[in-house]
Design an enzyme around this catalytic site. Structure first.
Site, mmCIF file in Angstrom:
data_model
loop_
_atom_site.group_PDB
_atom_site.id
_atom_site.type_symbol
_atom_site.label_atom_id
_atom_site.label_comp_id
_atom_site.label_asym_id
_atom_site.label_seq_id
_atom_site.Cartn_x
_atom_site.Cartn_y
_atom_site.Cartn_z
ATOM 1 N N CYS A 185 36.721 29.625 36.362
ATOM 2 C CA CYS A 185 38.150 29.949 36.262
ATOM 3 C C CYS A 185 38.440 31.433 36.455
ATOM 4 C CB CYS A 185 38.713 29.417 34.956
ATOM 5 S SG CYS A 185 40.517 29.357 34.953
ATOM 6 N N ARG A 219 51.957 26.342 35.507
ATOM 7 C CA ARG A 219 50.496 26.463 35.422
ATOM 8 C C ARG A 219 49.884 25.168 35.948
ATOM 9 N NH1 ARG A 219 48.783 30.717 32.518
ATOM 10 N NH2 ARG A 219 46.684 29.881 32.336
ATOM 11 N N HIS A 270 36.884 23.721 33.126
ATOM 12 C CA HIS A 270 36.431 24.122 31.792
ATOM 13 C C HIS A 270 36.008 22.889 31.007
ATOM 14 C CE1 HIS A 270 38.400 28.112 31.881
ATOM 15 N NE2 HIS A 270 39.422 27.529 32.425
HETATM 16 N N1 GLN Z 1 43.913 34.066 33.764
HETATM 17 C C1 GLN Z 1 43.667 33.131 34.798
HETATM 18 C C2 GLN Z 1 44.880 32.295 35.187
HETATM 19 O O1 GLN Z 1 45.690 31.948 34.360
HETATM 20 C C3 GLN Z 1 42.506 32.258 34.410
HETATM 21 C C4 GLN Z 1 42.678 31.547 33.105
HETATM 22 C C5 GLN Z 1 41.473 30.807 32.688
HETATM 23 O O2 GLN Z 1 40.325 31.289 32.787
HETATM 24 N N2 GLN Z 1 41.707 29.650 32.160
HETATM 25 O O3 GLN Z 1 45.013 31.983 36.321
#
Ligand code: GLN
Length: 247
Positions: A97, A131, A200
């Site tokens: 990620c 998101r 994840h």
């Molecule tokens: N900060 C990054 C995003 O939001 C990755 C977040 C994460 O590692 N879950 O895109």
């Protein structure tokens, strides 16, 4: 396999560890122990250069934008040459990620651009829109590896691969790199050992076939050469994660 040791170096282990991504390291450690394979874990924080020969697998977990901002400059300068040399000799670089987002050219967010380490041809940017969040399953094509990975994604950044760059897998359910092109993650570098994913969970406890593929590749052997383990519980966790992702 008594004379083998998997040497893992975790980059920014305190900063880049969202959604218990450190659990991926525990999976490497336990599976080595169960198989009688040695395991060494080192960490590299801000300011620490990378010795490309000192580890077989370099790991970067996920991180919030603010944690990435703390690491990005260091990764792209202090650690850059060492990581490129490691990838050039076929060591595994495995990034999750926020780590994936820093593997490429950079990450553009809120008018700021975080530099990437340039190991693969990809770029990441924030875009309008929600998101990319939820359960995800991807089909993968790894020699001797599992056909399907299942996990969880939560990212605002959208990643786009360069024309010649190969994803880790194809999205079966979920969003993947950007929600549009069905690509998920990346598998690049001179030996195809630079691996990034948005998944994840942590990912590896429920995708132990992938953990074994990464370990074997880092050890320079085929996954089939690893002694088999009783993965009944892990297999059930994988099936549950795949089911949650609609597969
Ligand atoms: N900060 C990054 C995003 O939001 C990755 C977040 C994460 O590692 N879950 O895109």
């Amino acid at each position: 396999m008594p004379d083998r040791t998997l040497r893992v170096c975790a980059l920014y282990p305190d900063l880049m560890n969202i959604y218990a991504d450190r659990g991926n390291l525990t999976v490497f450690e336990r599976r080595c122990a169960w198989r009688g394979i040695g395991f060494e874990l080192t960490g590299a924080g801000i300011g620490d250069a990378i010795d490309p020969d000192a580890a077989d697998l370099f790991y970067i977990g996920g991180g919030q934008d603010r944690d990435q901002a703390l690491c990005a400059q260091d990764l792209a300068t202090v650690k850059r040459d060492g990581l490129h040399a490691a990838a050039a000799r076929g060591a595994v670089v495995f990034a999750v990620c926020g780590g994936l987002q820093l593997l490429g050219h950079g990450y553009e967010l809120d008018g700021e651009r975080l530099p990437g380490v340039g190991l693969v041809d990809l770029d990441t940017r924030r875009e309008d829109g929600p998101r990319l969040l939820g359960n995800i399953a991807i089909e993968v094509d790894l020699p001797g590896g599992p056909p399907l990975l299942a996990g969880f994604e939560n990212h605002a950044g959208r990643t786009y691969l360069g024309a010649g760059e190969r994803p880790l897998g194809r999205v079966v359910h979920g969003n993947g790199n950007n929600g549009h092109d069905k690509t998920e993650g990346v598998r690049g570098g001179p030996h195809g050992t630079v691996i990034g994913t948005y998944m994840h969970g942590p990912l590896l406890p429920k995708n132990t076939g992938f953990a074994d593929w990464l370990s074997a590749t880092a050890l320079g052997i085929a996954p089939a050469e690893l002694p088999p383990l009783d993965d009944a519980l892990e297999g059930a966790a994988h099936a549950e994660a795949a089911h949650a992702a609609g597969v």
